[in-house]
Motif scaffolding. Sequence first.
Motif, PDB file in Angstrom:
ATOM      1  N   HIS A 105       2.963   5.566   5.535  1.00  0.00           N
ATOM      2  CA  HIS A 105       1.571   5.714   5.973  1.00  0.00           C
ATOM      3  C   HIS A 105       0.816   6.737   5.120  1.00  0.00           C
ATOM      4  O   HIS A 105      -0.378   6.596   4.902  1.00  0.00           O
ATOM      5  CB  HIS A 105       1.515   6.144   7.453  1.00  0.00           C
ATOM      6  CG  HIS A 105       1.485   4.992   8.412  1.00  0.00           C
ATOM      7  ND1 HIS A 105       2.537   4.674   9.225  1.00  0.00           N
ATOM      8  CD2 HIS A 105       0.523   4.062   8.676  1.00  0.00           C
ATOM      9  CE1 HIS A 105       2.221   3.597   9.963  1.00  0.00           C
ATOM     10  NE2 HIS A 105       1.015   3.214   9.644  1.00  0.00           N
ATOM     11  N   SER A 151      -4.139   4.745  12.184  1.00  0.00           N
ATOM     12  CA  SER A 151      -3.807   4.641  10.759  1.00  0.00           C
ATOM     13  C   SER A 151      -2.918   3.431  10.522  1.00  0.00           C
ATOM     14  O   SER A 151      -1.924   3.239  11.227  1.00  0.00           O
ATOM     15  CB  SER A 151      -3.066   5.893  10.291  1.00  0.00           C
ATOM     16  OG  SER A 151      -3.849   7.037  10.526  1.00  0.00           O
ATOM     17  N   PHE A 152      -3.274   2.647   9.524  1.00  0.00           N
ATOM     18  CA  PHE A 152      -2.562   1.414   9.186  1.00  0.00           C
ATOM     19  C   PHE A 152      -1.882   1.571   7.829  1.00  0.00           C
ATOM     20  O   PHE A 152      -2.345   2.345   6.985  1.00  0.00           O
ATOM     21  CB  PHE A 152      -3.555   0.249   9.132  1.00  0.00           C
ATOM     22  CG  PHE A 152      -4.227  -0.021  10.464  1.00  0.00           C
ATOM     23  CD1 PHE A 152      -3.793  -1.043  11.286  1.00  0.00           C
ATOM     24  CD2 PHE A 152      -5.279   0.782  10.905  1.00  0.00           C
ATOM     25  CE1 PHE A 152      -4.388  -1.278  12.514  1.00  0.00           C
ATOM     26  CE2 PHE A 152      -5.884   0.545  12.144  1.00  0.00           C
ATOM     27  CZ  PHE A 152      -5.435  -0.483  12.947  1.00  0.00           C
ATOM     28  N   HIS A 153      -0.826   0.783   7.616  1.00  0.00           N
ATOM     29  CA  HIS A 153      -0.166   0.838   6.312  1.00  0.00           C
ATOM     30  C   HIS A 153      -1.062   0.274   5.209  1.00  0.00           C
ATOM     31  O   HIS A 153      -1.005   0.740   4.069  1.00  0.00           O
ATOM     32  CB  HIS A 153       1.161   0.066   6.342  1.00  0.00           C
ATOM     33  CG  HIS A 153       2.338   0.905   6.751  1.00  0.00           C
ATOM     34  ND1 HIS A 153       2.984   0.769   7.955  1.00  0.00           N
ATOM     35  CD2 HIS A 153       2.977   1.917   6.108  1.00  0.00           C
ATOM     36  CE1 HIS A 153       3.963   1.653   8.027  1.00  0.00           C
ATOM     37  NE2 HIS A 153       3.986   2.368   6.928  1.00  0.00           N
ATOM     38  N   THR A 154      -1.865  -0.733   5.545  1.00  0.00           N
ATOM     39  CA  THR A 154      -2.702  -1.364   4.524  1.00  0.00           C
ATOM     40  C   THR A 154      -4.108  -1.619   5.069  1.00  0.00           C
ATOM     41  O   THR A 154      -4.317  -1.688   6.286  1.00  0.00           O
ATOM     42  CB  THR A 154      -2.119  -2.724   4.085  1.00  0.00           C
ATOM     43  OG1 THR A 154      -2.145  -3.615   5.219  1.00  0.00           O
ATOM     44  CG2 THR A 154      -0.692  -2.612   3.579  1.00  0.00           C
ATOM     45  N   THR A 176       1.055   0.709  13.668  1.00  0.00           N
ATOM     46  CA  THR A 176      -0.091   1.603  13.556  1.00  0.00           C
ATOM     47  C   THR A 176       0.290   2.952  14.160  1.00  0.00           C
ATOM     48  O   THR A 176       1.061   2.995  15.122  1.00  0.00           O
ATOM     49  CB  THR A 176      -1.260   1.014  14.374  1.00  0.00           C
ATOM     50  OG1 THR A 176      -1.437  -0.334  13.990  1.00  0.00           O
ATOM     51  CG2 THR A 176      -2.532   1.783  14.150  1.00  0.00           C
ATOM     52  N   ARG A 191      -7.990   2.809   5.453  1.00  0.00           N
ATOM     53  CA  ARG A 191      -6.832   2.411   6.262  1.00  0.00           C
ATOM     54  C   ARG A 191      -6.886   2.995   7.667  1.00  0.00           C
ATOM     55  O   ARG A 191      -5.872   3.082   8.347  1.00  0.00           O
ATOM     56  CB  ARG A 191      -5.526   2.838   5.576  1.00  0.00           C
ATOM     57  CG  ARG A 191      -5.252   2.055   4.295  1.00  0.00           C
ATOM     58  CD  ARG A 191      -3.918   2.396   3.705  1.00  0.00           C
ATOM     59  NE  ARG A 191      -3.845   3.783   3.261  1.00  0.00           N
ATOM     60  CZ  ARG A 191      -3.131   4.736   3.846  1.00  0.00           C
ATOM     61  NH1 ARG A 191      -2.364   4.469   4.878  1.00  0.00           N
ATOM     62  NH2 ARG A 191      -3.143   5.973   3.377  1.00  0.00           N
ATOM     63  N   ARG A 222       1.876   5.808  -2.132  1.00  0.00           N
ATOM     64  CA  ARG A 222       2.506   5.711  -0.819  1.00  0.00           C
ATOM     65  C   ARG A 222       3.734   4.809  -0.841  1.00  0.00           C
ATOM     66  O   ARG A 222       4.158   4.314   0.203  1.00  0.00           O
ATOM     67  CB  ARG A 222       1.497   5.204   0.227  1.00  0.00           C
ATOM     68  CG  ARG A 222       0.386   6.214   0.500  1.00  0.00           C
ATOM     69  CD  ARG A 222      -0.516   5.757   1.631  1.00  0.00           C
ATOM     70  NE  ARG A 222      -1.247   4.565   1.274  1.00  0.00           N
ATOM     71  CZ  ARG A 222      -1.061   3.358   1.793  1.00  0.00           C
ATOM     72  NH1 ARG A 222      -0.146   3.170   2.716  1.00  0.00           N
ATOM     73  NH2 ARG A 222      -1.787   2.331   1.402  1.00  0.00           N
ATOM     74  N   GLU A 236      -4.265  -4.885   7.115  1.00  0.00           N
ATOM     75  CA  GLU A 236      -3.879  -4.745   8.529  1.00  0.00           C
ATOM     76  C   GLU A 236      -5.009  -4.084   9.323  1.00  0.00           C
ATOM     77  O   GLU A 236      -5.300  -4.473  10.449  1.00  0.00           O
ATOM     78  CB  GLU A 236      -2.597  -3.899   8.640  1.00  0.00           C
ATOM     79  CG  GLU A 236      -1.352  -4.636   8.181  1.00  0.00           C
ATOM     80  CD  GLU A 236      -0.160  -3.701   8.009  1.00  0.00           C
ATOM     81  OE1 GLU A 236      -0.150  -2.924   7.025  1.00  0.00           O
ATOM     82  OE2 GLU A 236       0.755  -3.737   8.844  1.00  0.00           O
TER      83      GLU A 236
END
Lengths: 160, 160
Positions: A130, B128-131, B107, B19, A19, B134
């Motif tokens: 994402h 949905s989160f980048h990591t 998000t 995530r 990603r 988070e």
Amino acid sequence: MRMPNNPPRPASVSTPTDREIRIERVFDAPRERVWRALTDRTLLAQWWGRGNRLVIEHLELERGGHWRFIEHTSSGPQGFGGRFREVSPPERLVQTFEWDGMPGHVTVNAISLHDLGDGRTALVTVSSFHTTVERDGMLHSGMEAGVNQSYAALDKVLGS
Amino acid sequence: MRMPNNPPRPASVSTPTDREIRIERVFDAPRERVWRALTDRTLLAQWWGRGNRLVIEHLELERGGHWRFIEHTSSGPQGFGGRFREVSPPERLVQTFEWDGMPGHVTVNAISLHDLGDGRTALVTVSSFHTTVERDGMLHSGMEAGVNQSYAALDKVLGS
């Protein structure tokens, strides 16, 4: 033999995870000078748009600040924007990135400037998406050519 | 035995991937009515802030449109905002979500409304989160209690 249209010093593009995109490029200028070209409105407008006219609507260079640029391309105006997560001169800049053409698809760009100790600076950008689909969409969008055009323009700004 | 402070109908919170957070809750109202409560300024202001005064600065309900809410909490105003990626009444709403307290952490909330065929509607939100960090930060922020407070307020809006 180098093809005429190839950039004289191409950026190194890699995919550290499924990603992410990592882009590294060395510039012949000290770190403070590169930082200034990345954060000063007048200088940014000279290279970010790859030769296209760039209007900087917002550039609030602080944590939580917004940025918004309009690039006037041959196919019409293109809006880009986001928000700063971290501003640590002259080393690190973390900001979100969203193109009006794909609203709600937000990338995080972590930009770091590395002083190479010989008057040169390595500029490293790690972009986090994402999803892998969004990452691959960016990779196949002509991004690499665009980055090289921008960085060739940045070379000129730094040399002037 | 139910504790007095427990919500009468708690939302079901799960983590489908490392995530994501998925929240499902059934409401005693037809889908069109739930959709309206999610998208009408006056109705939103009655439940989104969990009893706190909510000022809706922007609600541009279309692809690419911006939204921005200020929740006036006992510890001061809290800003939230983002942009719509998809608006498909009365079924699906996809939008980004960013809290001013953590700028640049974005998000994506995909909200879907499922007609249960008996006058009730299941509201499902996948965030949905980048990591994972988070995502876990959100899980441990008291989010679940906040969601249940908001949804209890939404029950009242739908029943009125």
